[in-house]
Design a protein around this motif. Structure first.
Motif, short mmCIF file in Angstrom:
data_model
loop_
_atom_site.label_atom_id
_atom_site.label_comp_id
_atom_site.label_asym_id
_atom_site.label_seq_id
_atom_site.Cartn_x
_atom_site.Cartn_y
_atom_site.Cartn_z
N LEU A 151 0.81 -1.22 0.00
CA LEU A 151 0.00 0.00 0.00
C LEU A 151 0.83 1.26 0.00
O LEU A 151 0.36 2.33 -0.41
N SER A 152 2.08 1.17 0.45
CA SER A 152 2.98 2.33 0.47
C SER A 152 3.97 2.30 -0.68
O SER A 152 4.91 3.10 -0.72
N GLY A 153 3.77 1.37 -1.62
CA GLY A 153 4.62 1.32 -2.79
C GLY A 153 5.95 0.64 -2.58
O GLY A 153 6.84 0.72 -3.44
N ARG A 154 6.11 -0.04 -1.44
CA ARG A 154 7.39 -0.71 -1.15
C ARG A 154 7.31 -2.18 -1.58
O ARG A 154 6.27 -2.82 -1.46
N THR A 155 8.44 -2.69 -2.03
CA THR A 155 8.52 -4.09 -2.40
C THR A 155 9.04 -4.90 -1.22
O THR A 155 9.46 -4.35 -0.19
N GLN A 156 9.05 -6.21 -1.40
CA GLN A 156 9.50 -7.10 -0.33
C GLN A 156 11.02 -7.11 -0.15
O GLN A 156 11.52 -7.67 0.82
N VAL A 157 11.75 -6.47 -1.07
CA VAL A 157 13.21 -6.55 -1.02
C VAL A 157 13.92 -5.21 -1.05
O VAL A 157 15.13 -5.15 -0.81
N ASP A 158 13.23 -4.11 -1.36
CA ASP A 158 13.94 -2.84 -1.45
C ASP A 158 14.25 -2.29 -0.07
O ASP A 158 13.86 -2.85 0.95
N GLY A 159 14.97 -1.17 -0.03
CA GLY A 159 15.33 -0.56 1.24
C GLY A 159 16.81 -0.71 1.55
O GLY A 159 17.57 -1.29 0.78
N PRO A 160 17.25 -0.16 2.70
CA PRO A 160 18.67 -0.18 3.07
C PRO A 160 19.22 -1.59 3.20
O PRO A 160 18.51 -2.52 3.58
N THR A 161 20.50 -1.73 2.88
CA THR A 161 21.18 -3.02 2.99
C THR A 161 22.44 -2.96 3.86
O THR A 161 22.93 -3.99 4.31
N ILE A 208 0.54 -4.73 4.13
CA ILE A 208 0.48 -3.61 5.08
C ILE A 208 1.27 -2.44 4.52
O ILE A 208 2.26 -2.64 3.83
N GLY A 209 0.84 -1.22 4.85
CA GLY A 209 1.58 -0.03 4.46
C GLY A 209 2.41 0.51 5.61
O GLY A 209 2.51 -0.09 6.69
N ASP A 210 3.02 1.66 5.39
CA ASP A 210 3.88 2.29 6.38
C ASP A 210 3.09 2.73 7.62
O ASP A 210 1.89 2.96 7.56
N GLY A 211 3.81 2.87 8.73
CA GLY A 211 3.25 3.45 9.94
C GLY A 211 2.56 2.47 10.86
O GLY A 211 2.17 1.37 10.46
N ILE A 212 2.40 2.90 12.11
CA ILE A 212 1.79 2.06 13.13
C ILE A 212 0.30 1.83 12.88
O ILE A 212 -0.22 0.74 13.12
N ALA A 213 -0.39 2.83 12.36
CA ALA A 213 -1.84 2.71 12.14
C ALA A 213 -2.14 1.55 11.20
O ALA A 213 -3.09 0.78 11.42
N GLN A 214 -1.36 1.40 10.14
CA GLN A 214 -1.57 0.31 9.19
C GLN A 214 -1.37 -1.04 9.88
O GLN A 214 -2.11 -2.00 9.63
N LEU A 215 -0.35 -1.11 10.74
CA LEU A 215 -0.08 -2.35 11.46
C LEU A 215 -1.23 -2.69 12.39
O LEU A 215 -1.69 -3.85 12.44
#
Length: 292
Positions: A151-161, A208-215
């Motif tokens: 929902l936040s446009g993030r994939t299962q693998v992107d982000g910091p490494t 799920i999207g970003d943030g606590i509310a989504q969780l």
């Protein structure tokens, strides 16, 4: 000799301090070299299996006593050779390794499998290896099908490494352990903000999207449907700012092995990736060791 003892020996202090510092530096250097070796070996295993299509890698890197915990793979060297041969027989088989973490004798790889016949399509995977005397002696694995961006446009693998803050490894492990036991085991969702930085919480889970509310919304929707969320943490592995929790789950979908990877920054959880792998019925297990 402890620092307390050093401080009371007067004129010898400087000499002893220098020796102690050198010994500490040598020990840290040796530990770093060992971690790099394990990291390189674990990566090479997967490269040889998926890219070189070389089943003989099993003889080079795996111990005779090898134990397999992935319930979908047969035990021992024979089971690992069978998987390597399966990959070798799949011309389009490929792997992209996104992250590698080391915790003592354990090495964790976060990857994407492609072109392997046993998976319906690309699969997101966690592979956890334990080494002893330079050989792989145990393996745990979890995989799930690749999903579209969440929902936040993030994939299962992107982000910091990049692994940072290695001096905070144990503090970060403790933080995530306490979060897991407090919020998702004891179900104290009212305390979630003690552990998660809401303003910067990046979520890579597919539903799920970003943030606590989504969780919270996701948890509430499961509860509303009468679903159970019983989690039993089995392992906590940490390397600097990254912490993996391997849990046994009793979920609405059935028994599940949950691989949850957290990134910690300034004492708060700021990012999360996961893989949820169904645990097949016991009579369907290909080995007797269990997924944990």
């Amino acid at each position: 000799m402890s620092r307390r003892n050093i401080l009371v020996v007067g004129g010898s202090t400087a000499i002893i301090t220098i020796v102690g510092s050198a010994s500490s530096s040598l020990a840290q250097s040796a530990a770093t070299d060992a971690s790099l070796d394990l990291r390189a070996n674990a990566r090479q295993v997967m490269i040889d299996i998926f890219h070189k299509k070389d089943p003989t890698v099993v003889d080079r890197y795996f111990a005779e006593s090898f134990i397999q915990h992935d319930p979908n793979l047969a035990d021992g060297l024979a089971g690992m050779k069978s998987f390597a041969a399966e990959v070798a027989s799949s011309p389009a088989a490929d792997i992209t390794i996104y992250r590698i973490f080391v915790d003592g004798d354990f090495v964790l790889l976060r990857s994407k499998y492609e072109g392997v016949r046993r998976y319906a399509g690309p699969a997101i995977a966690f592979d956890l290896f334990r080494f002893k005397d330079g050989k792989i002696v145990e393996h745990w694995g979890g995989q799930e099908s690749e999903a579209p961006p969440n929902l936040s446009g993030r994939t299962q693998v992107d982000g910091p490494t990049e692994v940072l803050d290695r001096e905070k490894t144990e503090a970060n492990r403790t933080l995530v352990r306490t979060y897991r036991e407090t919020v998702t085991v004891s179900l104290r969702f009212d305390r979630i903000e003690e552990f998660i930085e809401d303003a910067h919480y990046a979520q890579h889970a597919s539903k799920i999207g970003d943030g606590i509310a989504q969780l919270r919304d996701r948890i509430a929707s499961v509860a509303k449907e009468g679903g159970q969320l019983h989690l039993t943490p089995r392992r906590f592995l940490a390397d600097g700012n990254f912490v993996l929790v391997l849990s046994e789950g009793d979920l609405p979908s059935g028994p599940t092995a949950l691989y949850d990877l957290f990134r910690v920054e300034n004492g708060k959880i700021v990012e999360h990736w996961d893989v949820l792998t169904p645990i097949p019925p016991r009579h369907q297990w290909k080995n007797p060791n269990g997924p944990f």
